[in-house]
Design a protein around this motif. Structure first.
Motif, mmCIF file in Angstrom:
data_model
loop_
_atom_site.group_PDB
_atom_site.id
_atom_site.type_symbol
_atom_site.label_atom_id
_atom_site.label_comp_id
_atom_site.label_asym_id
_atom_site.label_seq_id
_atom_site.Cartn_x
_atom_site.Cartn_y
_atom_site.Cartn_z
ATOM 1 N N VAL B 458 0.525 -1.363 -0.136
ATOM 2 C CA VAL B 458 -0.556 0.015 0.060
ATOM 3 C C VAL B 458 0.700 1.763 0.408
ATOM 4 N N SER B 459 1.961 1.206 1.026
ATOM 5 C CA SER B 459 2.808 2.471 0.783
ATOM 6 C C SER B 459 3.279 2.452 0.245
ATOM 7 N N GLN B 460 3.654 0.981 -0.752
ATOM 8 C CA GLN B 460 4.621 1.992 -2.073
ATOM 9 C C GLN B 460 4.011 2.518 -2.773
ATOM 10 N N SER B 461 2.244 1.762 -3.522
ATOM 11 C CA SER B 461 1.681 2.601 -4.631
ATOM 12 C C SER B 461 1.674 3.942 -3.830
ATOM 13 N N VAL B 462 1.227 4.283 -3.290
ATOM 14 C CA VAL B 462 1.107 5.475 -2.610
ATOM 15 C C VAL B 462 2.313 6.712 -3.175
ATOM 16 N N GLY B 463 3.250 5.617 -2.742
ATOM 17 C CA GLY B 463 5.001 6.379 -2.991
ATOM 18 C C GLY B 463 4.373 6.916 -3.866
ATOM 19 N N LEU B 464 4.094 5.989 -5.541
ATOM 20 C CA LEU B 464 4.742 6.341 -6.529
ATOM 21 C C LEU B 464 3.304 7.025 -6.827
ATOM 22 N N ALA B 465 2.331 6.982 -6.059
ATOM 23 C CA ALA B 465 1.704 8.459 -6.671
ATOM 24 C C ALA B 465 1.917 9.952 -6.038
ATOM 25 N N PHE B 466 2.207 9.996 -5.194
ATOM 26 C CA PHE B 466 3.197 10.640 -3.918
ATOM 27 C C PHE B 466 4.299 11.207 -5.602
ATOM 28 N N ALA B 467 4.823 10.560 -5.756
ATOM 29 C CA ALA B 467 6.475 11.299 -7.115
ATOM 30 C C ALA B 467 5.803 11.377 -8.526
ATOM 31 N N THR B 468 4.515 10.999 -8.374
ATOM 32 C CA THR B 468 3.870 11.788 -9.823
ATOM 33 C C THR B 468 2.819 13.042 -9.299
ATOM 34 N N ALA B 469 3.555 13.653 -8.458
ATOM 35 C CA ALA B 469 2.407 14.276 -7.654
ATOM 36 C C ALA B 469 2.732 15.597 -6.979
ATOM 37 N N ALA B 470 4.458 14.809 -7.048
ATOM 38 C CA ALA B 470 5.609 16.006 -6.878
ATOM 39 C C ALA B 470 6.145 16.456 -8.132
ATOM 40 N N GLY B 520 14.415 -1.540 -9.650
ATOM 41 C CA GLY B 520 15.540 -1.036 -8.536
ATOM 42 C C GLY B 520 14.849 0.842 -8.062
ATOM 43 N N PRO B 521 15.863 0.734 -7.935
ATOM 44 C CA PRO B 521 15.613 2.156 -6.609
ATOM 45 C C PRO B 521 15.192 3.078 -7.925
ATOM 46 N N LEU B 522 15.986 3.625 -8.884
ATOM 47 C CA LEU B 522 15.139 3.862 -9.825
ATOM 48 C C LEU B 522 13.596 4.947 -10.024
ATOM 49 N N LEU B 523 13.541 2.525 -10.671
ATOM 50 C CA LEU B 523 12.018 2.516 -11.061
ATOM 51 C C LEU B 523 11.247 3.196 -9.479
ATOM 52 N N THR B 524 11.503 2.652 -8.432
ATOM 53 C CA THR B 524 10.118 2.565 -7.552
ATOM 54 C C THR B 524 10.279 3.622 -6.327
ATOM 55 N N GLN B 525 11.550 4.353 -6.477
ATOM 56 C CA GLN B 525 11.814 5.568 -6.038
ATOM 57 C C GLN B 525 12.259 6.840 -6.572
ATOM 58 N N PRO B 526 11.694 7.471 -7.973
ATOM 59 C CA PRO B 526 11.904 8.095 -9.084
ATOM 60 C C PRO B 526 12.090 9.695 -9.154
ATOM 61 N N ALA B 527 10.961 10.267 -7.760
ATOM 62 C CA ALA B 527 11.136 11.434 -7.259
ATOM 63 C C ALA B 527 12.093 12.702 -7.617
ATOM 64 N N ALA B 528 13.887 11.365 -7.114
ATOM 65 C CA ALA B 528 14.818 12.256 -6.381
ATOM 66 C C ALA B 528 14.615 12.443 -8.365
ATOM 67 N N VAL B 529 14.814 12.249 -9.448
ATOM 68 C CA VAL B 529 14.978 12.384 -10.328
ATOM 69 C C VAL B 529 14.138 13.505 -10.949
ATOM 70 N N THR B 530 12.798 12.558 -11.082
ATOM 71 C CA THR B 530 12.100 13.629 -11.901
ATOM 72 C C THR B 530 10.886 14.817 -11.714
ATOM 73 N N VAL B 531 11.726 15.673 -10.090
ATOM 74 C CA VAL B 531 11.190 16.722 -9.765
ATOM 75 C C VAL B 531 12.162 17.636 -10.530
ATOM 76 N N PRO B 532 13.757 17.543 -9.896
ATOM 77 C CA PRO B 532 14.063 18.182 -11.180
ATOM 78 C C PRO B 532 14.172 18.263 -12.562
ATOM 79 N N ALA B 533 14.054 17.233 -13.348
ATOM 80 C CA ALA B 533 13.168 17.628 -14.318
ATOM 81 C C ALA B 533 12.496 18.246 -14.854
ATOM 82 N N ALA B 534 11.352 18.592 -14.139
ATOM 83 C CA ALA B 534 10.307 19.060 -14.252
ATOM 84 C C ALA B 534 10.457 20.430 -13.694
ATOM 85 N N PHE B 535 11.085 20.714 -12.968
ATOM 86 C CA PHE B 535 11.659 21.533 -12.496
ATOM 87 C C PHE B 535 12.202 22.934 -13.511
ATOM 88 N N LEU B 536 13.470 22.068 -13.968
ATOM 89 C CA LEU B 536 14.054 22.217 -14.890
ATOM 90 C C LEU B 536 13.306 22.402 -16.362
#
Lengths: 137, 591
Positions: B458-470, B520-536
């Motif tokens: 549950v927390s992992q898929s919620v985590g992905l929803a958070f990553a998409t929102a972020a 892998g961690p890049l897929l399960t926890q993508p935010a550290a890459v995707t958030v800066p990418a979106a801002f940039l």
């Protein structure tokens, strides 16, 4: 519906108001709809340019304050994983049987977050008060 | 286990209470202004309880304890992040957003940048994030119901989806701040009381063979344990263990005693495993196998630091982009009150999150079998009976089941309402019938996904929803509120880049989980890459399209940031939703 409705009947017109309320049908509420943004009246001419500069200043002040507090929080919290990596011995220390990382993340982080939030609200309101005082002058 | 009448009663009470309060509340709110202005008489505290009540989802109620049980110290970042998300919201978004008068994210996008196309794009992401967040809620409901009744998991998902859709259709949940506020206190009681009682019971129960959590050994089974593996899992065995297996192990049929040496074992769905008392517990791959490494932060050889930072990114910045969170802010009368409310929310969330950690830690000692099946989300539900075998345990278990249901109902209702609102006004034509159709679609799609999709935590898929929102709405909100230079084109490209990347990793994670593997961690926890990418992207594209900065940007900035008492922030409760809107327009023409 008159603008008074939200506030209740104007004094002396209670009956009229009640009747009107009875006649009133239930209205469907649309909270999100395209194309309908109502803009407030705009101060025109010179006023706008002076006001604009003041608002720019306010926005900058507020942002600087929020960003500073955000940065402090990030350093405090996001510094922790790095700290745990560099000084793994921290995990060996316990307080009342609870390892220090658990104590920090499980309990202490929350008062810190609330504290930063409280500070932000006070500063933000002070900035706004200053802004209003400046306008008055 | 069988049919747990106590737990079922608890669930039924919560369901009836929610529905009843909702219907009662919506009877009282008759007119448009009642509906909207209700917020004016609600104090910041009640409002905050309502926000917290809606926010504390299955992920908080079940997921956090489960993750703490499985992953230990690293999992503590989830609740911290879920709370810190509100601090980010407070610092950068709360008051200006309230003053903008926007009720939804597409509203904000259009009001700020004046582009209808951007509005549509934002709508798509609101719907996607809403669904992404709904799926784990429904899966959690399925898990809860199948834990207490042995019904198949889809039954619980169907029940909650049905209840929520009915509730929203009949106006039950509609904007009733009271219902959500009550839900918060139900949830706090339902996790706080068991945590407290079980702690005391644990302190009193110091059997000599009881292992402590600081041993460099795996957890052990406290009794002979038989368990059924329902989805394919790969287990890490740290200490050799002798057990009985009936079914398929390592893709070969097994029927009888087997010996597992240290290493990995692949167990197929439908296998029954029987462990003797005192046997060391194998754990699902990717999580710490022994208690000492569980207790330490940064477990794992695959970029533990990256995983942790990415999680921090997603939760800190994702909260502000969740569709049901933003809607609640409209109940605040002005920007100042919005700040006050958010601060109270921080307090209430901090209070709540003290308890799942305790439950998670105790679960590692008392219900270790969940570590084998991977269904650690059930820890909160099973722990009370495992610690206290008497009626007290059953009563507490009923309380936690009821709390879990309160979590599913309130969060799902908020999400279904947000998604339905957006669907009906922006996709359909906004007639009364469209709201109903929108509600049904809003519930049906995630229900289908919850039943079909494999089991993520549950927390992992919620985590992905958070990553998409972020990686979508966080940059849109922060840049939109604080940076004049943002253009509609920049925002749109940024949404597509950030959202596209994070959705891709979501799909990849789900596919990998269904294969029983571990992305892998890049897929399960993508935010550290995707958030800066979106801002940039947003900044760069906005700079390129500099000429298309909206002409009214100064006016918008004034409205967002001017102190409330100056009266620039506008209130649509009076202007937009009254019948004499037409007259207002007439009046303006005359002027």
């Amino acid at each position: 519906m008159s603008p008074h409705d939200a506030l209740g009947p104007p004094p002396g017109r209670r009956d009229e108001w009640t009747l009107a309320a009875k006649r009133r049908r239930r209205v469907r509420v649309v909270l999100a709809a395209p194309h309908r943004v109502v803009r407030p009246p705009l101060p025109v001419g010179q006023q706008a340019t002076v006001g604009e500069r003041l608002v720019r200043d306010l926005v900058r002040t507020q942002f600087r304050m929020a960003a500073t507090l955000g940065a402090v929080t990030v350093v405090l919290l996001a510094g922790l994983p790095a700290l745990f990596l560099l000084v793994p011995e921290i995990a060996d220390h316990t307080v009342f049987g609870v390892p220090v990382p658990w104590l920090i993340l499980g309990v202490l982080a929350y008062p810190v977050l609330v504290g930063v939030g409280h500070l932000h609200n006070r500063l933000a309101e002070r900035n706004e008060r200053d802004f209003v005082t400046m306008l008055d002058n | 286990m069988g049919l747990d009448v106590w737990a079922l009663t608890g669930i039924a009470v919560v369901a009836v209470l929610t529905f009843g309060l909702g219907v009662w509340g919506s009877r009282r709110a008759r007119t448009t202004s009642d509906f909207l202005v209700a917020g004016r008489v609600v104090s910041a505290r009640t409002n905050a309880a309502a926000i917290a009540g809606e926010y504390l989802s299955a992920a908080s109620f079940l997921g956090v304890a489960g993750l703490v049980m499985r992953d230990g110290a690293d999992a503590l970042w989830y609740p911290v992040g879920f709370t810190a998300g509100y601090l980010a919201l407070l610092l950068f978004v709360a008051a200006p957003l309230r003053r903008s008068g926007a009720y939804t994210l597409p509203d904000f996008a259009e009001a700020r940048l004046g582009s209808l196309r951007l509005r549509r794009l934002a709508t798509i992401f609101v719907v996607l994030i809403g669904w992404l967040y709904l799926v784990p809620q429904l899966q959690g409901a399925g898990l809860t119901l199948s834990t207490v009744t042995h019904l198949p998991p889809w039954a619980g998902a169907l029940l909650v989806a049905g209840l929520v859709v009915m509730n929203v259709l009949f106006g039950g949940m509609r904007a009733v701040t009271l219902v959500q506020a009550v839900q918060y206190w139900i949830k706090l009681t339902a996790i706080g009381v068991p945590a407290f009682v079980l702690c005391i019971a644990f302190a009193g129960d110091r059997a000599p063979k009881q292992p402590t959590l600081s041993d460099p050994l795996p957890p052990v089974f406290t009794a002979d344990t038989t368990l059924d593996v329902r989805t394919n899992v790969v287990l890490t065995v740290a200490e050799p263990v002798l057990l009985e297996a009936h079914g398929k192990v390592n893709r070969r049929a097994a029927d009888g005693p087997v010996y597992w040496g240290p290493g990995h074992q692949e167990v197929s769905a439908g296998t029954r495993l029987r462990f003797p008392e005192g046997a060391p517990v194998p754990v699902v791959i990717g999580s710490p196998p022994d208690n000492a490494s569980w207790l330490r932060p940064l477990y794992g050889d695959e970029w533990p630091l990256f995983r942790t930072y990415s999680l921090i990114f997603a939760t800190f910045l994702g909260t502000m982009g969740l569709p049901h969170v933003l809607v609640r802010f409209y109940t605040n009368p002005d920007g100042r009150q919005a700040r006050q409310t958010t601060l109270f929310v921080l307090v209430l969330l901090g209070l709540f999150y003290l308890f799942p950690t305790i439950i998670g830690a105790l679960s590692r000692l008392y219900v270790p079998k969940l570590l084998v099946t991977g269904t650690t989300d059930a820890a909160v539900l099973l722990l009370p009976s495992a610690v206290l075998g008497n009626w007290g345990g059953r009563l507490l278990a009923a309380l936690t089941a009821a709390g879990a249901f309160a979590a599913f109902l309130s969060t799902s209702a908020g999400l279904v309402m947000s998604v339905a609102g957006v669907l009906s006004t922006d996709v359909l034509r906004g007639r009364v019938r469209d709201v109903r159709v929108g509600t049904v679609i809003a519930g049906l799609v995630p229900l289908t996904a919850a039943v079909i999709a494999g089991s993520l935590d549950v927390s992992q898929s919620v985590g992905l929803a958070f990553a998409t929102a972020a990686s979508t709405f966080c940059p849109l909100l922060v840049l939109g509120i604080w940076w004049r230079g943002l253009t509609a084109a920049g925002a749109a490209v940024g949404l597509v880049v950030g959202g596209g990347l994070s959705l891709f990793s979501t799909v990849a994670t789900v596919v990998a989980a269904n294969d029983g593997g571990w992305a892998g961690p890049l897929l399960t926890q993508p935010a550290a890459v995707t958030v800066p990418a979106a801002f940039l992207t947003m900044v760069v594209v906005s700079k390129i399209t500099r000429r298309r900065v909206p002409a009214d940007v100064s006016r918008t900035m004034l409205r967002l940031h001017a102190p409330d008492r100056l009266g620039f922030g506008h209130d649509r409760a009076v202007q937009r939703f009254t019948e004499d809107r037409a007259r207002l327009v007439e009046g303006r023409k005359l002027r």
